[in-house]
Design a protein around this motif. Structure first.
Motif, short mmCIF file in Angstrom:
data_model
loop_
_atom_site.label_atom_id
_atom_site.label_comp_id
_atom_site.label_asym_id
_atom_site.label_seq_id
_atom_site.Cartn_x
_atom_site.Cartn_y
_atom_site.Cartn_z
N ILE B 244 0.83 -1.20 0.00
CA ILE B 244 0.00 0.00 0.00
C ILE B 244 0.87 1.26 0.00
O ILE B 244 0.55 2.27 -0.61
CB ILE B 244 -0.93 0.00 1.25
CG1 ILE B 244 -2.05 -1.01 1.05
CG2 ILE B 244 -1.52 1.36 1.52
CD1 ILE B 244 -3.11 -0.59 0.06
N LEU B 245 2.02 1.14 0.68
CA LEU B 245 2.91 2.28 0.75
C LEU B 245 3.42 2.66 -0.65
O LEU B 245 3.46 3.82 -1.02
CB LEU B 245 4.10 1.93 1.66
CG LEU B 245 4.76 3.09 2.36
CD1 LEU B 245 3.76 3.86 3.19
CD2 LEU B 245 5.90 2.59 3.23
N LEU B 248 1.02 4.48 -2.90
CA LEU B 248 0.88 5.91 -2.64
C LEU B 248 2.14 6.68 -3.04
O LEU B 248 2.07 7.78 -3.57
CB LEU B 248 0.61 6.15 -1.16
CG LEU B 248 0.51 7.64 -0.83
CD1 LEU B 248 -0.80 8.19 -1.33
CD2 LEU B 248 0.68 7.91 0.63
N ASP B 285 13.24 5.20 12.45
CA ASP B 285 11.98 5.04 13.16
C ASP B 285 10.92 6.00 12.65
O ASP B 285 9.74 5.80 12.88
CB ASP B 285 12.18 5.30 14.66
CG ASP B 285 12.89 4.12 15.31
OD1 ASP B 285 12.97 3.07 14.65
OD2 ASP B 285 13.35 4.27 16.45
N TYR B 286 11.37 7.07 12.01
CA TYR B 286 10.42 8.09 11.60
C TYR B 286 10.24 8.16 10.07
O TYR B 286 9.79 9.16 9.55
CB TYR B 286 10.86 9.46 12.12
CG TYR B 286 10.76 9.56 13.62
CD1 TYR B 286 9.56 9.92 14.23
CD2 TYR B 286 11.86 9.29 14.42
CE1 TYR B 286 9.47 9.98 15.60
CE2 TYR B 286 11.78 9.36 15.79
CZ TYR B 286 10.59 9.71 16.39
OH TYR B 286 10.48 9.78 17.74
N SER B 287 10.63 7.08 9.39
CA SER B 287 10.64 7.16 7.93
C SER B 287 9.23 7.42 7.36
O SER B 287 9.07 8.21 6.43
CB SER B 287 11.22 5.89 7.33
OG SER B 287 10.47 4.78 7.71
N GLN B 288 8.24 6.77 7.95
CA GLN B 288 6.87 7.00 7.44
C GLN B 288 6.41 8.42 7.71
O GLN B 288 5.78 9.05 6.87
CB GLN B 288 5.89 6.03 8.10
CG GLN B 288 5.84 4.72 7.40
CD GLN B 288 4.44 4.13 7.42
OE1 GLN B 288 3.46 4.83 7.56
NE2 GLN B 288 4.37 2.83 7.29
N ALA B 289 6.72 8.91 8.91
CA ALA B 289 6.31 10.28 9.24
C ALA B 289 6.99 11.27 8.31
O ALA B 289 6.39 12.27 7.90
CB ALA B 289 6.66 10.58 10.70
N LEU B 291 7.86 10.70 5.20
CA LEU B 291 7.13 10.62 3.94
C LEU B 291 5.83 11.43 4.05
O LEU B 291 5.47 12.19 3.16
CB LEU B 291 6.83 9.16 3.59
CG LEU B 291 6.00 8.91 2.34
CD1 LEU B 291 6.61 9.56 1.13
CD2 LEU B 291 5.85 7.41 2.10
N GLY B 292 5.16 11.29 5.20
CA GLY B 292 3.94 12.05 5.43
C GLY B 292 4.19 13.54 5.37
O GLY B 292 3.44 14.29 4.74
N LEU B 293 5.28 13.98 6.01
CA LEU B 293 5.61 15.40 6.00
C LEU B 293 5.90 15.90 4.59
O LEU B 293 5.49 16.99 4.21
CB LEU B 293 6.80 15.67 6.92
CG LEU B 293 6.49 15.70 8.41
CD1 LEU B 293 7.77 15.84 9.21
CD2 LEU B 293 5.54 16.86 8.73
N ILE B 295 4.66 14.75 1.90
CA ILE B 295 3.37 14.85 1.20
C ILE B 295 2.66 16.15 1.58
O ILE B 295 2.18 16.89 0.72
CB ILE B 295 2.48 13.63 1.54
CG1 ILE B 295 3.06 12.38 0.88
CG2 ILE B 295 1.05 13.87 1.10
CD1 ILE B 295 2.39 11.10 1.29
N VAL B 296 2.61 16.42 2.89
CA VAL B 296 1.93 17.63 3.34
C VAL B 296 2.60 18.87 2.75
O VAL B 296 1.95 19.78 2.24
CB VAL B 296 1.91 17.70 4.89
CG1 VAL B 296 1.32 19.02 5.36
CG2 VAL B 296 1.09 16.54 5.44
#
Lengths: 264, 327, 287
Positions: B244-245, B248, B285-289, B291-293, B295-296
């Motif tokens: 899913i990652l 996106l 540990d923050y790799s997804q966050a 990616l989220g940042l 995106i934002v």
């Protein structure tokens, strides 16, 4: 078979209500036919049925001798059955040139994009939009958008062109120009069916009129006799007025008022 | 007359100015640098190919597709199964591509009648369904345990080069496809569909056939990429293959480069992989966050993407100027 | 087999929870035209809050409904008003990607703060036996609360001023704006109510199931499926869709295993999307 387009007993129901009911008519090559009728009479629905936007519930549509009842809109435009919309439908972020080139390339069957753009320039010239060719379609004013719509349809090299209220929202000077334009289109050999509210336009252009009322074709024929038809007068103006008209028409008939002039 | 007319149109061939040197530089990476860098360059090529592919349906056609991972996963499984059945590796890649294309044609026929939000969640649901199918159909896919593939002979450095050049070729082919599409009749039709689907129908664009073609083109190289990466990693499992990652990440790369631009997605993929490697690998540990940042940030500050932003601003400034002249 | 009352009861208990999960998601989608990819993580977040309040502060999880829901409401309001409103009229690709991005941040932070190990509240409320059917009391309570909350939302939508404003915006945004309804506030309010419902669900979930970040995607998937089965943006739709999915999963899960049950839910959703995109109950105003 001389008819270019033949509509044979076509009906369309929306949830049991007949929007168009058993309508039959023919268009012969080269004529300009007006389709008139009060609001909600089913004029646009009829155009949608002819161009494949809607599928008829009953009846057949024939174009150049072939049964095209089940066609899709893109097939209709490739066959030479083009239309314009009451509410213009441009490709907003494309240029005016690209809009028209799309018509030439897909509907008109141009061989390449370069050729399509050449054809597009020709029709932009024809409708007088050449100076705006590089503008985006969404930046145009309403009269220009209507012209764009017309150029787009013409670039499809149609045999039959169905014009759905091309004059709605235009002022009288603009309407005069539009009438002239339609005449020129007809002169190129395109058969035209015109949905129109303005009797001035209908009478100055049309060889023949079709009158739709509550989805039924209540009259057809040359403009003068249609205008004098009591059923047409009644449909437009109500039965009370029609009765008065009938008494009055004992007087000379040549001055008959066009029905529906009050619309504008 | 004509030259003045086409000023508003997107500049043709401009992307090649930076794409060709970039491609040459990428091609040299495994020659001058060690296997780690070759690996990163392989990722760049892979994601560039995926983002270019997504751009066909998401950018040109304007359908918000999130089914990239479905095609990548299908390609990976098809390639792995065929290779394990004894088919030569490259032939298995080609076959996997064909399987994916066929699947996309059938799927496209079914789901492209949906629009907007419905299409978006439909396409995500496809990825989920295929992941579940891969997990449950153990006899074919090895179920949740996944599948092992033969390890490519000749040592890791050699293998690294082979797989890099394989991905590189896929990226080049995808880029050539994009350039062709942009100039082709089909590509013009897709832009019409993107702008106004009903109007496209009315000017004679066969909308359904065009959309399905776009969907197939957007799936084709995802299938190849999936098959190659399966051979590269020598192991696949349902959550990796149908990720899913990834589904996106790829649109985000295309958006980052400029959706609808011809080669922007390559730039997006390059920047994304570089950021991912430098930033995310340090804050694991923050790799997804992260990616989220990204995106934002992208959505609020770079809505047109790296290439799109400039072009779009120029066009709208021009329109504004012309409007001023008219008034 | 169809009449096995235990499977039926399990399906209904599950279905009530699904309805509750989907109703807030459906509301946001229907009114704002935004697919909130954070919905699953919001549920998990409040599940964790409930769990840790129970573990450390010995707060009765049922009481946490009154604490967590307002917290999530405020969080949702701020998020919508501050961030999502800015892009709310942009295409799906943008709004969906944004909420997905926000979800990744939240998910990642939860993983770091709470760790992914499943956490389970043990209440031991006993169970109710009717003939052969065993109904664990905690699940039974959760079911009734889930149904109660869903009906409460239905009532709020029908009778409150805010509810009517939301329904009006859903039906015709421009007309509602002309009538003086502040769209921005209504959007924020709607999103906040969606988050509140997610919060309530999280509490109920923590009471009945182990809480772990791993299932946030799964919960989001349920919301999708329920929405599509029942139809977008309607409370009765979410209720019907939720119960239908609960029953389907309960039966197919018993017969063919849980994975097939989940797969079947997705397949059903895709088929419905293609054939009946307005859901089984059709698409009317949000009531």
């Amino acid at each position: 078979m001389s008819a270019l387009l033949r509509v044979d007993g076509v009906s369309r129901y929306f949830g049991g209500v007949a929007a168009v009911s058993k309508v039959s008519f023919e268009l012969t090559p080269g004529e300009i036919v007006g389709l008139i009728g009060p609001n909600g009479a089913g004029k646009t629905t009829l155009v949608n049925l002819v161009t494949g936007v809607l599928r008829p519930s009953a009846g057949r549509v024939w174009f150049e001798g072939a049964d095209v009842t089940a066609q899709r809109p893109w097939q209709a435009s490739r066959r030479g059955l083009a239309r314009t919309f009451q509410i213009v439908q441009p490709f907003p972020q494309m240029t005016v040139l690209e809009n028209v080139a799309a018509g030439a390339l897909f509907g008109g069957g141009a061989a390449s994009r370069a050729e399509a753009e050449d054809i597009a320039m020709e029709f932009l010239e024809f409708v007088g939009l050449t100076p705006l060719a590089g503008r985006s379609a969404m930046s145009l004013t309403l009269p220009s958008r209507k012209r764009l719509e017309l150029a787009k349809s013409l670039a499809m090299r149609p045999k039959v062109l169905l014009l759905d209220e091309v004059n709605a929202g235009l002022n009288s000077a603009e309407i005069g120009a539009a009438i002239e334009l339609i005449r020129q289109i007809a002169a190129r050999g395109v058969t035209i069916m015109l949905i129109e509210h303005l009797m001035k336009v209908v009478f100055s252009l049309c060889d023949r009129l079709l009158v739709l009322h509550h989805g039924e074709l209540i009259a057809q024929g040359d403009p003068r006799s249609v205008a004098a038809d009591p059923a047409v007068v009644k449909a437009y103006l109500g039965s009370k007025y029609a009765a008065q008209e009938q008494q009055a028409s004992a007087a000379p008939a040549g001055t008959a008022q066009a029905p529906g002039e009050q619309h504008e | 007359m004509k030259s003045s007319v086409s000023t508003i149109q997107r500049p043709r061939g401009q992307g090649l100015v930076w794409f060709v040197p970039l491609a040459v530089a990428l091609a040299l990476v495994p020659i001058f640098f060690n296997n780690y860098y070759a690996q990163q360059a392989t990722f760049v090529c892979m994601y560039a190919a995926l983002a270019l592919s997504w751009n066909v349906i998401g950018g040109f056609t304007g359908y918000p597709s999130f089914s990239t991972a479905a095609f990548v996963g299908l390609g990976a499984y098809a390639g792995a199964i065929l290779q394990n059945a004894g088919m030569p590796m490259v032939l298995a890649w080609v076959a996997a591509t064909a399987v994916t294309a066929l699947f996309a044609a059938v799927l496209g026929y079914a789901i492209l009648r949906m629009k907007g939000h419905y299409f978006a969640i439909g396409s995500i649901a496809i990825v989920e369904s295929m992941r579940l199918l891969a997990s449950s159909w153990s006899s074919l896919t090895g179920g949740g345990e996944g599948l092992n593939l033969p390890i490519y002979p000749g040592g890791p450095d050699h293998a690294g080069r082979v797989f890099f050049y394989a991905m590189f070729v896929v990226m080049i082919v995808a880029a050539v496809m994009s350039i062709w599409l942009d100039r082709s009749r089909l590509g013009f039709g897709l832009r019409c569909v993107q702008q106004n689907e009903d109007a496209a129908d009315m000017v004679g664009v066969n909308v359904n056939a065009s959309k399905i073609s776009a969907f197939v083109l957007s799936a084709l190289f995802c299938g190849t990429t999936g098959a190659i990466s399966a051979s590269w990693v020598s192991y696949i499992s349902p959550p990796d293959a149908f990720s899913i990652l990834m589904t996106l990440k790829v649109p985000v790369m295309a958006l980052l480069g400029g959706a609808g631009t011809v080669l922007g997605p390559v730039l997006g993929a390059l920047v994304f992989v570089l950021v991912e490697q430098t930033l995310m690998s340090r804050f694991l540990d923050y790799s997804q966050a992260m990616l989220g940042l990204i995106i934002v940030f992208l959505i609020f500050f770079l809505p047109g993407g790296l290439l799109g932003a400039g072009v779009f601003a120029r066009i709208s400034a021009r329109i504004a100027r012309l409007r001023g002249v008219q008034a | 087999m169809f009449l096995d009352p235990q499977i039926l009861a399990n399906g209904l208990m599950l279905g009530a929870l699904y309805a509750c999960i989907a109703v807030g998601f459906s509301l946001v989608w229907g009114v704002l035209n935004v697919i909130n990819m954070m919905h699953g993580s919001l549920i998990i977040l409040s599940g964790y809050l409930t769990f840790f309040a129970w573990l450390h502060l010995k707060v009765n999880p049922f009481l946490m409904l009154l604490v967590v829901s307002p917290v999530l409401f405020a969080f949702g309001y701020a998020l919508q008003y501050g961030l999502i409103n800015r892009v709310v009229s942009r295409p799906v690709l943008t709004t969906l990607t944004l909420t997905f991005g926000l979800d990744m941040i939240l998910y990642n932070l939860m993983n770091v703060v709470f760790e992914a190990t499943p956490r389970r509240i043990i209440l031991d409320l006993g169970s109710l036996s009717v003939g052969d059917v065993v109904l664990p009391n905690d699940r039974l309570f959760a079911m009734f609360l889930a149904l109660g909350l869903t009906l409460l939302l239905f009532w709020v939508m029908r009778s409150s001023r805010a509810g009517r404003a939301i329904v009006a915006v859903r039906m015709d945004r421009d007309a509602a704006a002309l009538m003086g309804i502040p769209i921005r506030q209504v959007y924020a309010m709607t999103f906040a109510i969606g988050a509140l419902m997610a919060g309530a669900c999280g509490v109920l979930l923590a009471i009945t199931f182990p809480v772990t970040t791993n299932i946030s995607g799964l919960l989001l998937g349920k919301a999708f499926v329920v929405c599509v089965i029942g139809g977008l943006g309607s409370v009765p739709g979410a209720l019907v869709g939720g119960l239908a999915l609960g029953l389907i999963e309960s039966y197919t899960g018993t017969w063919w295993g849980p994975q097939t049950a989940v797969l079947l839910g997705f397949v059903l959703m895709i088929v419905l999307l293609m054939t009946r995109p307005t859901g089984l109950l059709g698409k009317a105003g949000y009531e």
